[in-house]
Write a protein that holds these residues in place. Structure first.
Motif, mmCIF file in Angstrom:
data_model
loop_
_atom_site.group_PDB
_atom_site.id
_atom_site.type_symbol
_atom_site.label_atom_id
_atom_site.label_comp_id
_atom_site.label_asym_id
_atom_site.label_seq_id
_atom_site.Cartn_x
_atom_site.Cartn_y
_atom_site.Cartn_z
ATOM 1 N N TYR A 57 13.948 140.850 -33.915
ATOM 2 C CA TYR A 57 12.603 140.998 -33.377
ATOM 3 C C TYR A 57 11.965 142.296 -33.871
ATOM 4 O O TYR A 57 10.790 142.331 -34.241
ATOM 5 N N ALA A 58 12.753 143.385 -33.844
ATOM 6 C CA ALA A 58 12.218 144.693 -34.252
ATOM 7 C C ALA A 58 11.853 144.690 -35.729
ATOM 8 O O ALA A 58 10.829 145.268 -36.122
ATOM 9 N N ARG A 59 12.669 144.037 -36.565
ATOM 10 C CA ARG A 59 12.408 144.035 -38.006
ATOM 11 C C ARG A 59 11.334 143.016 -38.401
ATOM 12 O O ARG A 59 10.689 143.167 -39.435
ATOM 13 N N ALA A 60 11.125 142.019 -37.552
ATOM 14 C CA ALA A 60 10.116 141.005 -37.865
ATOM 15 C C ALA A 60 8.721 141.416 -37.411
ATOM 16 O O ALA A 60 7.750 140.722 -37.723
ATOM 17 N N GLY A 61 8.615 142.532 -36.678
ATOM 18 C CA GLY A 61 7.309 142.967 -36.216
ATOM 19 C C GLY A 61 6.835 142.256 -34.961
ATOM 20 O O GLY A 61 5.627 142.159 -34.722
ATOM 21 N N GLN A 62 7.747 141.780 -34.124
ATOM 22 C CA GLN A 62 7.367 141.064 -32.899
ATOM 23 C C GLN A 62 6.885 142.006 -31.797
ATOM 24 O O GLN A 62 6.308 141.558 -30.820
ATOM 25 N N VAL A 63 7.156 143.318 -31.953
ATOM 26 C CA VAL A 63 6.676 144.280 -30.962
ATOM 27 C C VAL A 63 5.234 144.641 -31.322
ATOM 28 O O VAL A 63 4.969 145.217 -32.377
ATOM 29 N N LEU A 64 4.309 144.284 -30.437
ATOM 30 C CA LEU A 64 2.889 144.520 -30.709
ATOM 31 C C LEU A 64 2.493 145.966 -30.491
ATOM 32 O O LEU A 64 1.657 146.513 -31.211
ATOM 33 N N SER A 65 3.081 146.619 -29.504
ATOM 34 C CA SER A 65 2.758 148.018 -29.221
ATOM 35 C C SER A 65 3.918 148.651 -28.475
ATOM 36 O O SER A 65 4.713 147.960 -27.817
ATOM 37 N N LEU A 66 4.001 149.965 -28.586
ATOM 38 C CA LEU A 66 5.030 150.726 -27.868
ATOM 39 C C LEU A 66 4.406 152.052 -27.458
ATOM 40 O O LEU A 66 3.932 152.817 -28.308
ATOM 41 N N THR A 67 4.359 152.320 -26.180
ATOM 42 C CA THR A 67 3.791 153.570 -25.674
ATOM 43 C C THR A 67 4.855 154.310 -24.884
ATOM 44 O O THR A 67 5.696 153.693 -24.210
ATOM 45 N N LEU A 68 4.804 155.628 -24.974
ATOM 46 C CA LEU A 68 5.776 156.455 -24.262
ATOM 47 C C LEU A 68 5.027 157.531 -23.491
ATOM 48 O O LEU A 68 4.142 158.202 -24.031
ATOM 49 N N SER A 69 5.380 157.670 -22.236
ATOM 50 C CA SER A 69 4.825 158.718 -21.393
ATOM 51 C C SER A 69 5.960 159.295 -20.562
ATOM 52 O O SER A 69 7.128 158.911 -20.749
ATOM 53 N N THR A 70 5.630 160.219 -19.678
ATOM 54 C CA THR A 70 6.671 160.802 -18.842
ATOM 55 C C THR A 70 7.426 159.715 -18.094
ATOM 56 O O THR A 70 6.828 158.918 -17.369
ATOM 57 N N SER A 71 8.721 159.648 -18.307
ATOM 58 C CA SER A 71 9.651 158.731 -17.629
ATOM 59 C C SER A 71 9.602 157.296 -18.115
ATOM 60 O O SER A 71 10.506 156.526 -17.804
ATOM 61 N N LEU A 72 8.570 156.881 -18.854
ATOM 62 C CA LEU A 72 8.391 155.444 -19.070
ATOM 63 C C LEU A 72 8.006 155.118 -20.511
ATOM 64 O O LEU A 72 7.096 155.737 -21.077
ATOM 65 N N ALA A 73 8.713 154.139 -21.096
ATOM 66 C CA ALA A 73 8.342 153.557 -22.385
ATOM 67 C C ALA A 73 8.044 152.082 -22.138
ATOM 68 O O ALA A 73 8.829 151.387 -21.479
ATOM 69 N N ILE A 74 6.910 151.610 -22.648
ATOM 70 C CA ILE A 74 6.488 150.221 -22.436
ATOM 71 C C ILE A 74 6.215 149.575 -23.787
ATOM 72 O O ILE A 74 5.455 150.117 -24.604
#
Length: 279
Positions: A57-74
């Protein structure tokens, strides 16, 4: 009677354009020691086999977005359904009081401060946290919270696993992301280190308490220092010019009835007077 034919085959994910693709095309995804450490921690929790499912999934580009803030990655991950799944990876952030202790410890070590100010992660930075009774990376699964909106009950599912791998790659690009995840952003941390290092330098450069201010010694600042006062001990008497004769053994020679030494003594004294410069 209907014959049971097993579970239906899993649906293929919907292909997307413009997703986040892992830079690594084969083998390990994490490259730096700190991102590899993150993956190793997850694998130590028994997630190794399940993590592998997310590599594709990671190599195929299936992740549309990734955000990181204090305590949380979405991460928003496109699966087989039209609506992307929401994968969350959470960790407890250190409180402000702990970050003050961390910054003081890092600023107190010139090498750590220099590397961080240069944008590098010191190789043994975990030791600093350990000495303060803290851990930069989680040590138990209880310190992490993972969930995904997909129907898969396993943790991590392939959507979470894909988000974990791309999170590790974001740590490759910027090691300060790890510290931001724990509650201290890059600029805030560096500003604190600069301030603390500045206080250290200022303390080292302070003048001694007994040093007179420059404003009180301007009259003598550019003059040569006074020579040390002459010693109160009187100067020794000069050696008499005929003292050498007293060091000789008595000579068995007499001149005009007088010992040779006494006969020569007036001559030595006369030569000493002749050598003196004129007054």
């Amino acid at each position: 009677m209907n014959e049971w034919r097993g579970f239906p085959p899993s649906a293929k994910p919907i292909r997307v354009e413009g997703g986040i693709k892992a830079r690594s095309k084969r083998g390990e995804i994490a490259q730096t020691w700190w991102s590899r450490r993150f993956i190793e921690v997850l694998e130590s929790f028994g997630m190794g086999g399940r993590l592998q499912r997310g590599k594709r999934y990671a190599r195929a580009g299936q992740v549309l977005s990734l955000t990181l803030s204090t305590s949380l990655a979405i991460g928003l991950v496109q699966g087989s359904r039209p609506e992307p799944y929401r994968a969350r990876i959470a960790i407890k952030a250190f409180p402000a009081a702990d970050w003050e202790r961390i910054e003081r410890a890092l600023a107190g070590q010139a090498l750590y401060a220099a590397k961080l100010l240069a944008g590098e992660m010191p190789t043994d930075i975990e030791r600093v946290f350990d000495e303060l009774g803290l851990q930069l990376f989680p040590t138990t699964m209880r310190e992490l919270t993972m969930d995904c909106s997909c129907p898969d009950w396993e943790i991590p599912c392939k959507h979470l696993a894909a988000a974990c791998y791309l999170l590790a790659e974001s740590f490759d690009e910027d090691p300060f992301q790890i510290l931001a995840w724990r509650g201290r952003g890059r600029e805030e941390l560096l500003d604190g280190l600069r301030a603390l290092r500045g206080n250290v330098s200022a303390s080292a450069a302070e003048e001694p308490d007994d040093a007179a201010p420059l404003s009180e010694c301007l009259g003598t600042f550019w003059t040569a220092p006074e020579s040390p006062a002459a010693s109160a001990t009187p100067a020794p008497e000069p050696t008499p010019p005929d003292a050498l004769l007293d060091e000789l053994e008595p000579l068995p020679v007499k001149i005009q009835g007088e010992s040779a030494v006494e006969f020569l003594r007036p001559a030595y004294r006369a030569m000493a007077r002749t050598d003196r410069p004129p007054q």
